[in-house]
Scaffold this motif. Sequence first.
Motif, PDB file in Angstrom:
ATOM      1  N   GLU A  63       0.815  -1.218   0.000  1.00 29.86           N
ATOM      2  CA  GLU A  63       0.000   0.000   0.000  1.00 29.86           C
ATOM      3  C   GLU A  63       0.848   1.267   0.000  1.00 29.86           C
ATOM      4  OE1 GLU A  63      -3.037   1.884   3.093  1.00 29.86           O
ATOM      5  OE2 GLU A  63      -3.871   0.095   2.115  1.00 29.86           O
ATOM      6  N   GLU A  68      -0.861   4.168  -2.060  1.00 29.54           N
ATOM      7  CA  GLU A  68      -1.781   4.963  -1.254  1.00 29.54           C
ATOM      8  C   GLU A  68      -1.980   6.374  -1.802  1.00 29.54           C
ATOM      9  OE1 GLU A  68      -2.521   6.387   3.382  1.00 29.54           O
ATOM     10  OE2 GLU A  68      -0.857   5.048   2.890  1.00 29.54           O
ATOM     11  N   ALA A  69      -0.897   7.035  -2.194  1.00 24.29           N
ATOM     12  CA  ALA A  69      -1.015   8.411  -2.693  1.00 24.29           C
ATOM     13  C   ALA A  69      -1.877   8.463  -3.952  1.00 24.29           C
ATOM     14  CB  ALA A  69       0.367   8.994  -2.962  1.00 24.29           C
ATOM     15  N   LEU A  96      -4.128   6.207  -4.872  1.00 20.72           N
ATOM     16  CA  LEU A  96      -5.495   5.849  -4.503  1.00 20.72           C
ATOM     17  C   LEU A  96      -6.241   7.047  -3.946  1.00 20.72           C
ATOM     18  CD1 LEU A  96      -4.931   2.361  -2.821  1.00 20.72           C
ATOM     19  CD2 LEU A  96      -6.183   2.793  -4.933  1.00 20.72           C
ATOM     20  N   LEU A  97      -5.613   7.762  -3.028  1.00 21.19           N
ATOM     21  CA  LEU A  97      -6.255   8.938  -2.420  1.00 21.19           C
ATOM     22  C   LEU A  97      -6.548  10.006  -3.474  1.00 21.19           C
ATOM     23  CD1 LEU A  97      -4.196   9.227   0.883  1.00 21.19           C
ATOM     24  CD2 LEU A  97      -6.609   8.599   0.653  1.00 21.19           C
ATOM     25  N   LYS A  98      -5.638  10.168  -4.414  1.00 24.66           N
ATOM     26  CA  LYS A  98      -5.835  11.156  -5.481  1.00 24.66           C
ATOM     27  C   LYS A  98      -7.048  10.798  -6.335  1.00 24.66           C
ATOM     28  CE  LYS A  98      -3.317  13.418  -9.258  1.00 24.66           C
ATOM     29  NZ  LYS A  98      -2.027  13.451 -10.002  1.00 24.66           N
ATOM     30  N   ILE A 103      -9.591   8.855  -5.404  1.00 30.11           N
ATOM     31  CA  ILE A 103     -10.794   8.946  -4.569  1.00 30.11           C
ATOM     32  C   ILE A 103     -11.259  10.392  -4.472  1.00 30.11           C
ATOM     33  CG2 ILE A 103     -11.667   8.672  -2.222  1.00 30.11           C
ATOM     34  CD1 ILE A 103      -9.763   6.224  -2.005  1.00 30.11           C
ATOM     35  N   GLU A 104     -10.329  11.299  -4.240  1.00 31.48           N
ATOM     36  CA  GLU A 104     -10.673  12.719  -4.130  1.00 31.48           C
ATOM     37  C   GLU A 104     -11.226  13.265  -5.443  1.00 31.48           C
ATOM     38  OE1 GLU A 104      -7.098  14.574  -2.833  1.00 31.48           O
ATOM     39  OE2 GLU A 104      -7.189  13.725  -0.807  1.00 31.48           O
ATOM     40  N   SER A 113     -13.789   6.452  -0.024  1.00 29.37           N
ATOM     41  CA  SER A 113     -12.807   6.516   1.056  1.00 29.37           C
ATOM     42  C   SER A 113     -11.755   5.443   0.861  1.00 29.37           C
ATOM     43  CB  SER A 113     -13.484   6.323   2.411  1.00 29.37           C
ATOM     44  OG  SER A 113     -13.961   4.993   2.535  1.00 29.37           O
ATOM     45  N   LEU A 114     -10.640   5.596   1.551  1.00 29.75           N
ATOM     46  CA  LEU A 114      -9.580   4.613   1.467  1.00 29.75           C
ATOM     47  C   LEU A 114     -10.048   3.279   2.043  1.00 29.75           C
ATOM     48  CD1 LEU A 114      -6.665   4.181   0.579  1.00 29.75           C
ATOM     49  CD2 LEU A 114      -5.931   4.924   2.855  1.00 29.75           C
TER      50      LEU A 114
END
Length: 262
Positions: A156, A160-161, A163-165, A167-168, A177-178
């Motif tokens: 992850e 993770e970075a 994925l968050l990008k 999702i946002e 959400s994560l």
Amino acid sequence: MSEELEGKHGVQSLEVGMAILRAMAAGKRSMMLKDIAIAASMPPSKAHRYLVSLIRSGLVEQDRLTSRYDLGPFALNLGLVALDRIDRIRLGLAAITDLRDVTNETTSLAVWSDDGPVVVRWERPRRPITVNVVTGTSLSLLSSAAGRVFAAWLPERQTEALLLKEIEAGKAPGVASLAQARAVLAEVREQGAAILSRGYFARGVEAAAAPVFNFKNEITMSIALVGVEGSMDLTPGSPTLDELRRATHELSLRLGASADTA
């Protein structure tokens, strides 16, 4: 000398060092200094100066008992990495061609890059209506089947970075959400493949993808089947999914993955 001129001429000292490495590689065994010098067409004193630096870099090592020189651990590591990269793509291209012939569906091969998964090759089926996959396309981690495969099996910390990008940016419908992303990826790992019949990043397209593992039992590539929405049987246990899993399993074994991982 200007930077432009230096760029055109290269670095001579590096070229000399490479000449020594080529001579040692061609020798196919540990060598004495005089033999290396002869093979590299230079005086022994010059060869020795370069060998000192090559030893410091890990490209060469010297046996203290025999004074013979051989390729060092870093050189061996470079060779293994190069072998892994060259062979995996060649074998991957053969695998997607064979899978295309068996399923008569568009197949694609993706690898991981600094910016996420990217398509390196695709094969077109023999049917009137097909989905074209553009070589070099960067894939979403959440809204592409191949992307979900990489996100599911990579650590992850690597994903993770991104994925968050995504999702946002709202790129993955139903994933806000994560924690929700982790649940989706856990299901991918459980199934051994990612199946996207709705919510694909390209409208009217569906896909299934599975991971390919290397000799370290780490994901190294992803193979995907891509088709017009509703055109493929992506139900559990379907012949299409069975062929996809067979192709990635056999390729993983050829790349040295253990049977339980593949």
